[in-house]
Design an enzyme around this catalytic site. Structure first.
Site, mmCIF file in Angstrom:
data_model
loop_
_atom_site.group_PDB
_atom_site.id
_atom_site.type_symbol
_atom_site.label_atom_id
_atom_site.label_comp_id
_atom_site.label_asym_id
_atom_site.label_seq_id
_atom_site.Cartn_x
_atom_site.Cartn_y
_atom_site.Cartn_z
ATOM 1 N N HIS A 172 0.833 -1.210 0.000
ATOM 2 C CA HIS A 172 0.000 0.000 0.000
ATOM 3 C C HIS A 172 0.866 1.258 0.000
ATOM 4 O O HIS A 172 2.032 1.222 0.406
ATOM 5 C CB HIS A 172 -0.842 0.051 1.287
ATOM 6 C CG HIS A 172 -1.942 -0.947 1.361
ATOM 7 N ND1 HIS A 172 -2.150 -1.740 2.465
ATOM 8 C CD2 HIS A 172 -2.919 -1.272 0.480
ATOM 9 C CE1 HIS A 172 -3.208 -2.510 2.264
ATOM 10 N NE2 HIS A 172 -3.689 -2.251 1.063
ATOM 11 N N CYS A 256 -2.337 0.407 10.000
ATOM 12 C CA CYS A 256 -3.494 -0.364 9.510
ATOM 13 C C CYS A 256 -4.327 -0.967 10.624
ATOM 14 O O CYS A 256 -5.415 -1.466 10.370
ATOM 15 C CB CYS A 256 -3.058 -1.425 8.532
ATOM 16 S SG CYS A 256 -1.792 -2.486 9.134
HETATM 17 N N1 LIG Z 1 -3.195 -0.944 5.581
HETATM 18 C C1 LIG Z 1 -2.414 -1.995 5.697
HETATM 19 O O1 LIG Z 1 -1.200 -1.890 5.728
HETATM 20 N N2 LIG Z 1 -2.994 -3.198 5.704
HETATM 21 C C2 LIG Z 1 -2.301 -4.415 5.835
HETATM 22 C C3 LIG Z 1 -3.113 -5.528 5.279
HETATM 23 C C4 LIG Z 1 -2.430 -6.844 5.394
HETATM 24 C C5 LIG Z 1 -3.263 -8.004 4.903
HETATM 25 N N3 LIG Z 1 -2.587 -9.238 5.161
HETATM 26 C C6 LIG Z 1 -3.567 -7.887 3.426
HETATM 27 O O2 LIG Z 1 -2.767 -8.365 2.625
HETATM 28 O O3 LIG Z 1 -4.592 -7.334 3.057
#
Ligand SMILES: NC(=O)NCCC[C@H](N)C(=O)O
Length: 262
Positions: A172, A256
């Site tokens: 991201h 997140c």
């Molecule tokens: N905003 C973020 O950094 N989100 C992390 C999401 C990790 C989750 N394992 C994903 O791949 O969607």
């Protein structure tokens, strides 16, 4: 976001969080190798993270547990809150879309106006970085052009100006960069198209790119970024450092794990 005086009484500042699923290890991993995750440790780390938010004066609102959705702890990806508007995301990974419904209920209860990313548009909240009236939106593996256009229109109603930023090599935009309370961008220039940015301070370590702004002089960062923490302390910031190793193994970071509703 650049630190701005909250529009509500300090005790009303709300942080949305969701406890980690015991199935956290089944979540998505895209740019890093999968390594074993200790769900019990993750739960304890999450409690400490929540405590750090409380200690900084944020009222914590827990979203309903979603134990069948391994990535649901990463609440940032489900909604973008901007000046009384809750922009519900449509996560780029189809497996994560079921996380959004419960978030919609809670933001509605909080009295926020609701808008949505829909149709073919996909957006993860982790691709949205608010800095004052500028909103940087990552064009990434999860967030597409349709969503950037839609976000620009919807956030434009709040006087915000969207700047698309190409993201390569990480999940991201906010994996690559965030902002300090004064609006300075900090991160890893190898993962973002810096030509569209006003400048980017290089973080001494990769997870130093992830700063949660908790107050005018207060930030939260991961314990895995001790040199960044030292730099920021030297500059007068009050830095809370939390160990989130189990979430980092799932490609998560400190930003997140919460959605701040100032
Ligand atoms: N905003 C973020 O950094 N989100 C992390 C999401 C990790 C989750 N394992 C994903 O791949 O969607």
């Amino acid at each position: 976001m650049t630190w701005q005086e909250p529009s509500v009484e300090p005790e009303k500042r709300t942080a949305l969080v969701r406890r980690p699923s015991p199935r956290l290890a089944d979540g998505l991993v895209t740019h890093i190798d999968r390594t074993p995750v200790d769900a019990g440790l993750a739960a304890r780390q999450h409690e400490a993270y929540v405590e750090a938010l409380r200690a900084a004066g944020w009222q914590v609102r827990e979203l309903p547990a979603a134990d069948d959705l391994p990535d649901a702890v990463f609440v940032e990806d489900t909604v973008v809150v901007c000046d009384g508007l809750a922009l519900l995301a449509r996560p780029g990974a189809a497996e994560r879309r079921a996380e959004v419904a419960s978030v919609e209920r809670v933001v509605t209860e909080l009295g926020l106006e609701v808008a949505r990313i829909d149709g073919e548009a996909t957006l993860d909240g982790g691709d949205v970085l608010q800095v004052g009236t500028t909103v940087y939106v990552g064009r990434s593996g999860r967030t597409n052009e349709d969503a950037i256009c839609l976000a620009a229109r919807l956030l434009g109603t709040r006087g915000r100006h969207v700047v698309p930023v190409q993201v390569e090599g990480c999940l991201h935009l906010k994996t690559a960069m965030t902002a300090l309370p004064d609006g300075t961008l900090i991160g890893n220039p190898e993962w973002v198209d810096t030509s569209v940015l006003p400048g980017l301070r290089v973080a001494p370590e990769p997870s130093g790119a992830h700063v949660v702004v908790l107050g005018e002089k207060r930030v939260l960062i991961a314990a895995s970024a001790p040199r960044t923490a030292d730099q920021l302390r030297d500059e007068g910031y009050e830095v809370s450092a939390v160990d989130i190793s189990e979430f980092e193994k799932m490609e998560g970071c400190v930003t997140c794990l919460s959605v701040l509703v100032p």
